[in-house]
Design an enzyme around this catalytic site. Structure first.
Site, PDB file in Angstrom:
ATOM      1  N   THR A   1     103.728  52.104  -3.227  1.00 54.38           N
ATOM      2  CA  THR A   1     103.557  52.855  -1.977  1.00 54.38           C
ATOM      3  C   THR A   1     104.655  52.431  -1.017  1.00 54.38           C
ATOM      4  O   THR A   1     105.138  51.298  -1.069  1.00 54.38           O
ATOM      5  CB  THR A   1     102.205  52.550  -1.319  1.00 54.38           C
TER       6      THR A   1
ATOM      7  N   GLU B   1      99.339  57.746  -4.171  1.00 52.87           N
ATOM      8  CA  GLU B   1      98.089  57.471  -4.908  1.00 52.87           C
ATOM      9  C   GLU B   1      97.473  58.719  -5.509  1.00 52.87           C
ATOM     10  O   GLU B   1      96.521  58.638  -6.276  1.00 52.87           O
ATOM     11  CB  GLU B   1      97.048  56.834  -3.964  1.00 52.87           C
TER      12      GLU B   1
ATOM     13  N   LYS C   1      93.865  57.241  20.645  1.00 56.17           N
ATOM     14  CA  LYS C   1      92.478  57.250  21.141  1.00 56.17           C
ATOM     15  C   LYS C   1      92.492  57.115  22.655  1.00 56.17           C
ATOM     16  O   LYS C   1      92.709  56.042  23.187  1.00 56.17           O
ATOM     17  CB  LYS C   1      91.670  56.128  20.489  1.00 56.17           C
TER      18      LYS C   1
ATOM     19  N   TRP D   1      89.924  61.552  20.439  1.00 59.55           N
ATOM     20  CA  TRP D   1      91.103  61.482  19.586  1.00 59.55           C
ATOM     21  C   TRP D   1      92.103  62.568  19.959  1.00 59.55           C
ATOM     22  O   TRP D   1      91.736  63.722  20.176  1.00 59.55           O
ATOM     23  CB  TRP D   1      90.707  61.665  18.116  1.00 59.55           C
TER      24      TRP D   1
HETATM   25  P1  AMP Z   1     103.420  58.810   0.484  1.00 59.92           P
HETATM   26  O1  AMP Z   1     102.488  57.998  -0.302  1.00 59.92           O
HETATM   27  O2  AMP Z   1     104.659  58.087   0.905  1.00 59.92           O
HETATM   28  O3  AMP Z   1     103.748  60.077  -0.199  1.00 59.92           O
HETATM   29  O4  AMP Z   1     102.690  59.185   1.847  1.00 59.92           O
HETATM   30  C1  AMP Z   1     101.450  59.834   1.876  1.00 59.92           C
HETATM   31  C2  AMP Z   1     101.104  60.224   3.277  1.00 59.92           C
HETATM   32  O5  AMP Z   1     102.025  61.199   3.786  1.00 59.92           O
HETATM   33  C3  AMP Z   1      99.768  60.886   3.426  1.00 59.92           C
HETATM   34  O6  AMP Z   1      98.717  59.946   3.447  1.00 59.92           O
HETATM   35  C4  AMP Z   1      99.914  61.629   4.738  1.00 59.92           C
HETATM   36  O7  AMP Z   1      99.721  60.769   5.839  1.00 59.92           O
HETATM   37  C5  AMP Z   1     101.359  62.058   4.709  1.00 59.92           C
HETATM   38  N1  AMP Z   1     101.477  63.449   4.266  1.00 59.92           N
HETATM   39  C6  AMP Z   1     101.813  63.894   3.044  1.00 59.92           C
HETATM   40  N2  AMP Z   1     101.848  65.244   3.030  1.00 59.92           N
HETATM   41  C7  AMP Z   1     101.518  65.654   4.275  1.00 59.92           C
HETATM   42  C8  AMP Z   1     101.359  66.930   4.893  1.00 59.92           C
HETATM   43  N3  AMP Z   1     101.584  68.059   4.255  1.00 59.92           N
HETATM   44  N4  AMP Z   1     100.964  66.954   6.188  1.00 59.92           N
HETATM   45  C9  AMP Z   1     100.735  65.817   6.867  1.00 59.92           C
HETATM   46  N5  AMP Z   1     100.882  64.595   6.345  1.00 59.92           N
HETATM   47  C10 AMP Z   1     101.266  64.517   5.068  1.00 59.92           C
END
Ligand code: AMP
Length: 538
Positions: free
Chosen positions: A182, A329, A438, A443
């Site tokens: 991650t 994930e 917050k 929110w």
């Molecule tokens: P990663 O593991 O680096 O791909 O990051 C995942 C995170 O990216 C998610 O938990 C979201 O917070 C954000 N994310 C991914 N796709 C979107 C989307 N279409 N809109 C908003 N947030 C997104």
């Protein structure tokens, strides 16, 4: 009574076999570091990937060993994507935009046995090489300068290797095939281990018509790096479908991408909003310069796609953005925002509202939201943390006993995203739980405010984050990057937002900045912004 169907394992070698047998002549196109174009096909790719498996076997790689790659998007990386899982080892893609400290930590944590690195990335490897202990380093040469002593030449290894000196993987579909850490901004990166089965099922989902509808006729250019959640699974999906793949190499600037779209007649591309915002800027500034008629779908994910960007592409350039949500994930596809037949009957404005949401859960992915009161209703208003489960969702992190309570006792993964879900199933991501503001117990969604601000004609990028307030605990502040040659005042931005949001959502402060700090995968780095403006108080 048991069904009488074959227990046929869902494994990565089956994807490759299909491409080689049915679509051997289909092309894999790569733009090399010197900008020249390399062309090969699936038949050659499959043969070279077997040679790589055999070379790795000779170097002592066996079943379950991790083989790391530190590479851009190109045809040799695709060979690694198949060679490593097809010999039962684990493909571990390293994110070349992480700090040398993080990379050293990740390589050591994964215990990578071999690292395959692009020659152009050797300066990066040099920064953490002393802190890691792989048994071998293999370099993908760029043909210009000799390789450092003690490192092996990828092309020479392939030339020497036979096509069959390894045991092809045929085992249990639940065996690990690939691994990705991650890119979280808090705590240590955590390893996600994809199985053969999860990769195959995710590939089938991507080609589902209400998802990306990837088919043999497509020409797909993944801008998303192959080190970010396996380029969203596209190398596997495209190989399964037998479509033409186009790799941009290290040239990810908008003009280079636009040239490649036009020249190779690309039909599908995929990237984070930052990439698309850059491309939209160039298209707006050069009307009619590029012929992009071949493109049918531009997939965006990784961060929320601003509504104004989706509408801008559609209305000014006739290009369709498809919004999707996912995580490292979740392999990553969790939801895709196609429009249902019901919503297609609605007014265009409302359709854009929907297209800016994260869409409907993919088949086999189940979702719920949970807050302090328990499982929240699907009313489009109540917010809570999004939880997901499904066959390509992680159930644990690799070798991480302390998983921060990310996996619930009843079998769901806690995403850390705050969302609401409408009664028709459309999900809207409001924030990361650590970024939600917050204010006085209520929110405020930083993501929604950002989307609105980016709809202002003078604003190129906007990131919203919390600043401390004695009275309200937290208040929103916005960092704004202006479009070239444009100007706007803070008062004008407030007046622009007033009709769009509740009064208490209006940012207390604005700051104009040259650029917004980004994470290794191109998302706004809110922690850096909070640090940059820590003196501010509302
Ligand atoms: P990663 O593991 O680096 O791909 O990051 C995942 C995170 O990216 C998610 O938990 C979201 O917070 C954000 N994310 C991914 N796709 C979107 C989307 N279409 N809109 C908003 N947030 C997104």
């Amino acid at each position: 009574m048991k069904g009488l169907m074959m227990d046929f394992a869902l494994t990565v070698p089956v994807l490759l076999r299909r491409a080689e047998t049915l679509f051997g002549n289909k092309e894999i196109v790569t733009r090399l570091p010197d900008k020249s174009i390399h062309r090969c096909n699936y038949r050659e790719m499959a043969a070279r990937s077997r040679r790589l498996s055999s070379a790795l076997h000779k170097l002592g790689v066996s079943s379950g060993d991790r083989v790391a790659t530190l590479c851009w998007n190109h045809y040799q990386h695709l060979e690694m994507y198949f060679a490593i899982p097809c010999m039962g080892a684990v493909l571990h893609t390293l994110n070349l935009r992480l700090s040398p400290e993080d990379l050293a930590y990740i390589v050591n944590h994964a215990n990578d046995k071999v690292i395959i690195v692009d020659q152009v990335l050797l300066p990066l490897l040099d920064k953490f090489k002393e802190r890691i202990k792989p048994e071998q380093i293999i370099v993908v040469p760029n043909g210009t300068t000799p390789l450092p002593q003690g490192m092996l030449n990828y092309e020479a290894l392939l030339a020497e290797a036979g096509p069959s000196g390894f045991t092809p993987f045929e085992g249990d579909e639940n065996t690990a095939a690939a691994m990705c850490y991650t890119s979280g901004t808090t705590g240590q990166p955590k390893g996600v281990l994809y199985s053969h089965r999860s990769i195959v099922l995710h590939s089938m989902l991507s080609s589902f018509s209400d998802a990306l509808a990837i088919s043999e006729a497509d020409i797909v250019l993944p801008v998303v790096p192959m080190f970010h959640v396996n380029a969203w699974g596209l190398p596997f999906t495209c190989t399964m479908a037998g479509c033409t793949l186009v790799f941009p190499g290290p040239h990810l600037d908008p003009p280079s991408l636009l040239e490649l779209y036009e020249k190779e007649q690309v039909t599908v591309s995929a990237g984070v909003p930052t990439i698309w915002l850059g491309i939209l800027g160039i298209l707006d500034a050069n009307p009619g310069k590029y012929n992009l008629k071949s493109i049918r779908c531009m997939l965006v994910g990784g961060s929320a796609a601003p509504r104004s960007m989706i509408a801008g592409f559609q209305e000014r350039h006739g290009l369709r953005i498809l919004h999707a949500w996912g995580m490292t994930e979740t392999s990553p596809l969790g939801s895709v925002c196609g429009l249902t037949s019901e919503i297609r009957k609605k007014a265009t404005d409302l359709q854009y509202d929907y297209r800016a949401k994260q869409g409907l859960a993919a088949p086999f992915v189940e979702m719920r939201i949970r807050n302090e009161e328990g499982i929240a209703p699907w009313d489009g208003k109540t917010m809570g943390e999004l939880e997901v489960r499904g066959p390509w969702i992680a159930k644990a992190y690799y070798n991480t006993p302390d998983d921060d309570g990310k996996f619930t006792k009843d079998g769901w993964f806690r995403t850390g995203d705050i969302a609401s879900i409408e009664s028709n199933g459309y999900i809207e991501i409001k924030d990361r739980s650590k970024d939600v503001i917050k204010s006085g117990g209520e929110w405020i969604s930083s993501v929604q405010l950002e989307g609105m601000l980016m709809g202002h004609p003078s604003v190129a990028e906007a990131a919203v984050f919390a600043i401390p307030s004695e009275k309200w605990m937290e208040r929103p502040m916005a960092a704004i990057v202006l479009k070239e040659g444009k100007a706007v005042t803070k008062e004008e931005l407030t007046r622009f937002l007033e009709p769009l949001v509740a009064r208490f959502w209006l940012p207390d402060a604005y700051e104009f900045v040259k650029e917004i700090p980004k994470t290794s995968v191109g998302k706004f780095k809110k922690s850096a912004l909070r640090e940059m403006f820590k003196e501010y108080k509302a």
